[in-house]
Motif scaffolding. Structure first.
Motif, PDB file in Angstrom:
ATOM      1  N   LEU A 166     -11.782  -8.895   3.817  1.00 18.70           N
ATOM      2  CA  LEU A 166     -10.685  -9.102   4.759  1.00 18.70           C
ATOM      3  C   LEU A 166      -9.703 -10.171   4.295  1.00 18.70           C
ATOM      4  CD1 LEU A 166     -12.555  -8.981   8.187  1.00 18.70           C
ATOM      5  CD2 LEU A 166     -11.016  -7.254   7.224  1.00 18.70           C
ATOM      6  N   GLU A 167     -10.188 -11.170   3.605  1.00 23.61           N
ATOM      7  CA  GLU A 167      -9.321 -12.277   3.200  1.00 23.61           C
ATOM      8  C   GLU A 167      -8.122 -11.760   2.413  1.00 23.61           C
ATOM      9  OE1 GLU A 167      -9.464 -16.534   0.848  1.00 23.61           O
ATOM     10  OE2 GLU A 167     -11.314 -15.472   1.233  1.00 23.61           O
ATOM     11  N   GLY A 168      -6.918 -12.131   2.871  1.00 22.45           N
ATOM     12  CA  GLY A 168      -5.690 -11.732   2.195  1.00 22.45           C
ATOM     13  C   GLY A 168      -5.212 -10.321   2.528  1.00 22.45           C
ATOM     14  N   LEU A 169      -5.877  -9.653   3.444  1.00 17.12           N
ATOM     15  CA  LEU A 169      -5.520  -8.282   3.800  1.00 17.12           C
ATOM     16  C   LEU A 169      -4.116  -8.227   4.404  1.00 17.12           C
ATOM     17  CD1 LEU A 169      -6.610  -5.330   4.083  1.00 17.12           C
ATOM     18  CD2 LEU A 169      -7.247  -5.960   6.421  1.00 17.12           C
ATOM     19  N   SER A 170      -3.327  -7.278   3.935  1.00 15.33           N
ATOM     20  CA  SER A 170      -1.972  -7.092   4.471  1.00 15.33           C
ATOM     21  C   SER A 170      -1.843  -5.706   5.093  1.00 15.33           C
ATOM     22  CB  SER A 170      -0.926  -7.238   3.361  1.00 15.33           C
ATOM     23  OG  SER A 170      -1.004  -6.132   2.476  1.00 15.33           O
ATOM     24  N   LYS A 171      -0.817  -5.546   5.892  1.00 11.67           N
ATOM     25  CA  LYS A 171      -0.531  -4.242   6.477  1.00 11.67           C
ATOM     26  C   LYS A 171      -0.240  -3.214   5.382  1.00 11.67           C
ATOM     27  CE  LYS A 171       3.478  -3.070   8.050  1.00 11.67           C
ATOM     28  NZ  LYS A 171       4.750  -2.969   8.750  1.00 11.67           N
ATOM     29  N   GLN A 172       0.490  -3.627   4.349  1.00 10.23           N
ATOM     30  CA  GLN A 172       0.852  -2.702   3.275  1.00 10.23           C
ATOM     31  C   GLN A 172      -0.387  -2.195   2.538  1.00 10.23           C
ATOM     32  OE1 GLN A 172       2.313  -5.725   3.767  1.00 10.23           O
ATOM     33  NE2 GLN A 172       4.270  -5.009   4.541  1.00 10.23           N
ATOM     34  N   GLU A 173      -1.319  -3.091   2.275  1.00  8.31           N
ATOM     35  CA  GLU A 173      -2.530  -2.662   1.579  1.00  8.31           C
ATOM     36  C   GLU A 173      -3.387  -1.766   2.467  1.00  8.31           C
ATOM     37  OE1 GLU A 173      -6.222  -4.357  -1.073  1.00  8.31           O
ATOM     38  OE2 GLU A 173      -4.990  -5.780   0.029  1.00  8.31           O
ATOM     39  N   THR A 174      -3.479  -2.120   3.736  1.00 11.07           N
ATOM     40  CA  THR A 174      -4.231  -1.297   4.679  1.00 11.07           C
ATOM     41  C   THR A 174      -3.619   0.091   4.770  1.00 11.07           C
ATOM     42  OG1 THR A 174      -4.818  -3.273   5.931  1.00 11.07           O
ATOM     43  CG2 THR A 174      -5.092  -1.160   7.048  1.00 11.07           C
ATOM     44  N   LEU A 175      -2.314   0.153   4.866  1.00  7.98           N
ATOM     45  CA  LEU A 175      -1.608   1.430   4.932  1.00  7.98           C
ATOM     46  C   LEU A 175      -1.855   2.251   3.667  1.00  7.98           C
ATOM     47  CD1 LEU A 175       0.317   3.211   6.568  1.00  7.98           C
ATOM     48  CD2 LEU A 175       2.217   1.961   5.528  1.00  7.98           C
ATOM     49  N   ALA A 176      -1.803   1.621   2.514  1.00  5.53           N
ATOM     50  CA  ALA A 176      -2.057   2.330   1.254  1.00  5.53           C
ATOM     51  C   ALA A 176      -3.478   2.890   1.220  1.00  5.53           C
ATOM     52  CB  ALA A 176      -1.819   1.397   0.066  1.00  5.53           C
ATOM     53  N   MET A 177      -4.443   2.100   1.687  1.00  4.92           N
ATOM     54  CA  MET A 177      -5.829   2.581   1.718  1.00  4.92           C
ATOM     55  C   MET A 177      -5.971   3.768   2.673  1.00  4.92           C
ATOM     56  SD  MET A 177      -7.840  -1.089   1.752  1.00  4.92           S
ATOM     57  CE  MET A 177      -9.489  -0.415   1.979  1.00  4.92           C
ATOM     58  N   LEU A 178      -5.343   3.671   3.836  1.00  2.72           N
ATOM     59  CA  LEU A 178      -5.398   4.768   4.806  1.00  2.72           C
ATOM     60  C   LEU A 178      -4.796   6.050   4.234  1.00  2.72           C
ATOM     61  CD1 LEU A 178      -4.407   2.964   8.121  1.00  2.72           C
ATOM     62  CD2 LEU A 178      -6.512   4.234   7.702  1.00  2.72           C
ATOM     63  N   LYS A 179      -3.635   5.913   3.616  1.00  2.00           N
ATOM     64  CA  LYS A 179      -2.982   7.090   3.034  1.00  2.00           C
ATOM     65  C   LYS A 179      -3.814   7.692   1.909  1.00  2.00           C
ATOM     66  CE  LYS A 179       1.824   5.950   4.121  1.00  2.00           C
ATOM     67  NZ  LYS A 179       3.130   5.551   3.545  1.00  2.00           N
ATOM     68  N   ARG A 180      -4.371   6.830   1.075  1.00  2.00           N
ATOM     69  CA  ARG A 180      -5.174   7.303  -0.052  1.00  2.00           C
ATOM     70  C   ARG A 180      -6.407   8.066   0.446  1.00  2.00           C
ATOM     71  NH1 ARG A 180      -5.865   2.386  -2.628  1.00  2.00           N
ATOM     72  NH2 ARG A 180      -3.655   2.335  -2.994  1.00  2.00           N
ATOM     73  N   ILE A 181      -7.157   7.450   1.347  1.00  2.00           N
ATOM     74  CA  ILE A 181      -8.353   8.117   1.871  1.00  2.00           C
ATOM     75  C   ILE A 181      -7.963   9.420   2.574  1.00  2.00           C
ATOM     76  CG2 ILE A 181     -10.155   7.985   3.658  1.00  2.00           C
ATOM     77  CD1 ILE A 181     -11.036   6.466   1.255  1.00  2.00           C
ATOM     78  N   GLY A 182      -6.950   9.368   3.425  1.00  6.04           N
ATOM     79  CA  GLY A 182      -6.539  10.559   4.154  1.00  6.04           C
ATOM     80  C   GLY A 182      -6.119  11.701   3.253  1.00  6.04           C
ATOM     81  N   THR A 183      -5.312  11.389   2.258  1.00  6.80           N
ATOM     82  CA  THR A 183      -4.817  12.427   1.345  1.00  6.80           C
ATOM     83  C   THR A 183      -5.942  13.029   0.511  1.00  6.80           C
ATOM     84  OG1 THR A 183      -2.648  11.386   1.249  1.00  6.80           O
ATOM     85  CG2 THR A 183      -3.215  12.889  -0.558  1.00  6.80           C
ATOM     86  N   TYR A 184      -6.737  12.174  -0.117  1.00  8.32           N
ATOM     87  CA  TYR A 184      -7.856  12.679  -0.922  1.00  8.32           C
ATOM     88  C   TYR A 184      -8.866  13.436  -0.057  1.00  8.32           C
ATOM     89  CZ  TYR A 184      -6.690   9.796  -5.095  1.00  8.32           C
ATOM     90  OH  TYR A 184      -6.108   9.231  -6.203  1.00  8.32           O
ATOM     91  N   ALA A 185      -9.206  12.892   1.105  1.00  8.11           N
ATOM     92  CA  ALA A 185     -10.214  13.531   1.963  1.00  8.11           C
ATOM     93  C   ALA A 185      -9.744  14.896   2.436  1.00  8.11           C
ATOM     94  CB  ALA A 185     -10.536  12.627   3.146  1.00  8.11           C
ATOM     95  N   ASP A 186      -8.479  15.001   2.816  1.00  2.60           N
ATOM     96  CA  ASP A 186      -7.953  16.279   3.277  1.00  2.60           C
ATOM     97  C   ASP A 186      -7.984  17.323   2.163  1.00  2.60           C
ATOM     98  OD1 ASP A 186      -6.805  18.024   5.182  1.00  2.60           O
ATOM     99  OD2 ASP A 186      -4.791  17.573   4.445  1.00  2.60           O
ATOM    100  N   GLU A 187      -7.822  16.891   0.944  1.00  2.00           N
ATOM    101  CA  GLU A 187      -7.897  17.803  -0.199  1.00  2.00           C
ATOM    102  C   GLU A 187      -9.344  18.174  -0.518  1.00  2.00           C
ATOM    103  OE1 GLU A 187      -7.138  17.723  -5.033  1.00  2.00           O
ATOM    104  OE2 GLU A 187      -6.112  16.258  -3.777  1.00  2.00           O
ATOM    105  N   TYR A 188     -10.197  17.176  -0.656  1.00  2.00           N
ATOM    106  CA  TYR A 188     -11.542  17.426  -1.165  1.00  2.00           C
ATOM    107  C   TYR A 188     -12.513  17.970  -0.130  1.00  2.00           C
ATOM    108  CZ  TYR A 188     -10.283  15.510  -5.661  1.00  2.00           C
ATOM    109  OH  TYR A 188      -9.697  15.309  -6.886  1.00  2.00           O
ATOM    110  N   ASP A 189     -12.315  17.727   1.160  1.00  2.00           N
ATOM    111  CA  ASP A 189     -13.258  18.312   2.130  1.00  2.00           C
ATOM    112  C   ASP A 189     -13.193  19.835   2.056  1.00  2.00           C
ATOM    113  OD1 ASP A 189     -10.783  18.594   3.506  1.00  2.00           O
ATOM    114  OD2 ASP A 189     -11.675  18.120   5.447  1.00  2.00           O
ATOM    115  N   ASP A 190     -11.998  20.388   2.013  1.00  2.00           N
ATOM    116  CA  ASP A 190     -11.853  21.843   1.914  1.00  2.00           C
ATOM    117  C   ASP A 190     -12.346  22.372   0.560  1.00  2.00           C
ATOM    118  OD1 ASP A 190     -10.695  21.919   4.454  1.00  2.00           O
ATOM    119  OD2 ASP A 190      -8.677  21.628   3.651  1.00  2.00           O
ATOM    120  N   TYR A 191     -12.003  21.679  -0.503  1.00  2.00           N
ATOM    121  CA  TYR A 191     -12.411  22.091  -1.843  1.00  2.00           C
ATOM    122  C   TYR A 191     -13.931  22.177  -1.960  1.00  2.00           C
ATOM    123  CZ  TYR A 191     -13.513  21.579  -6.798  1.00  2.00           C
ATOM    124  OH  TYR A 191     -14.052  21.741  -8.047  1.00  2.00           O
ATOM    125  N   PHE A 192     -14.628  21.122  -1.546  1.00  2.00           N
ATOM    126  CA  PHE A 192     -16.087  21.109  -1.668  1.00  2.00           C
ATOM    127  C   PHE A 192     -16.750  22.137  -0.760  1.00  2.00           C
ATOM    128  CE2 PHE A 192     -15.755  16.498  -3.112  1.00  2.00           C
ATOM    129  CZ  PHE A 192     -15.955  16.825  -4.446  1.00  2.00           C
TER     130      PHE A 192
END
Length: 141
Positions: free
Chosen positions: A107-133
């Protein structure tokens, strides 16, 4: 003990940036939110360390599928490892019979921008790979 209020606000500001009302994404437990990106669930947790109450983590993860049948697991695990090498800032993991896509950081040093990037990354990859697998290995949520 670490006051998590600041980090809850960081997460909720990032959720707002996605166009989602954070209060609608909150679960019944403080520090947890549940979002959707296409067919994928995206879980967000702000957690205190189990060893130190002055230290915490942001974990964002998505349950992709149950483990495939034993006959194809070696091939499946090899594919997960190969794909992990190509992903940025996230990784596939297996826990209690489920396959997840997961990102975690302190948590230390966490920013909104980094949180948003993590959310987008997980969401995009998960939406792709759940269907693929599910198509390739035949297991549903």
């Amino acid at each position: 003990m670490l006051d998590l209020t600041y980090y809850y606000n960081v997460v909720e500001n990032a959720i707002s940036e996605l166009g989602v009302n954070p209060s609608s994404a909150r679960t019944k437990k403080a520090g947890q939110w549940d979002l959707r990106k296409g067919s994928a669930s995206v879980w967000i947790n702000v957690l205190l360390s189990s060893e130190r109450k002055d230290y915490g983590y942001l974990q964002i993860m998505s349950p992709l599928m149950r483990l495939p049948s034993a006959e194809v697991r070696a091939t499946f695990f090899e594919e997960l490892l190969r794909l992990n090498h190509q992903l940025y800032g996230v990784a596939f993991s297996v826990y209690e019979g489920w396959v997840y896509l997961r990102a975690i950081r302190e948590l230390e040093g966490l920013s909104k921008q980094e949180t948003l990037a993590m959310l987008k990354r997980i969401g995009t990859y998960a939406d792709e790979y759940d269907d693929y697998f599910k198509r390739k290995y035949g297991r549903q949520l």
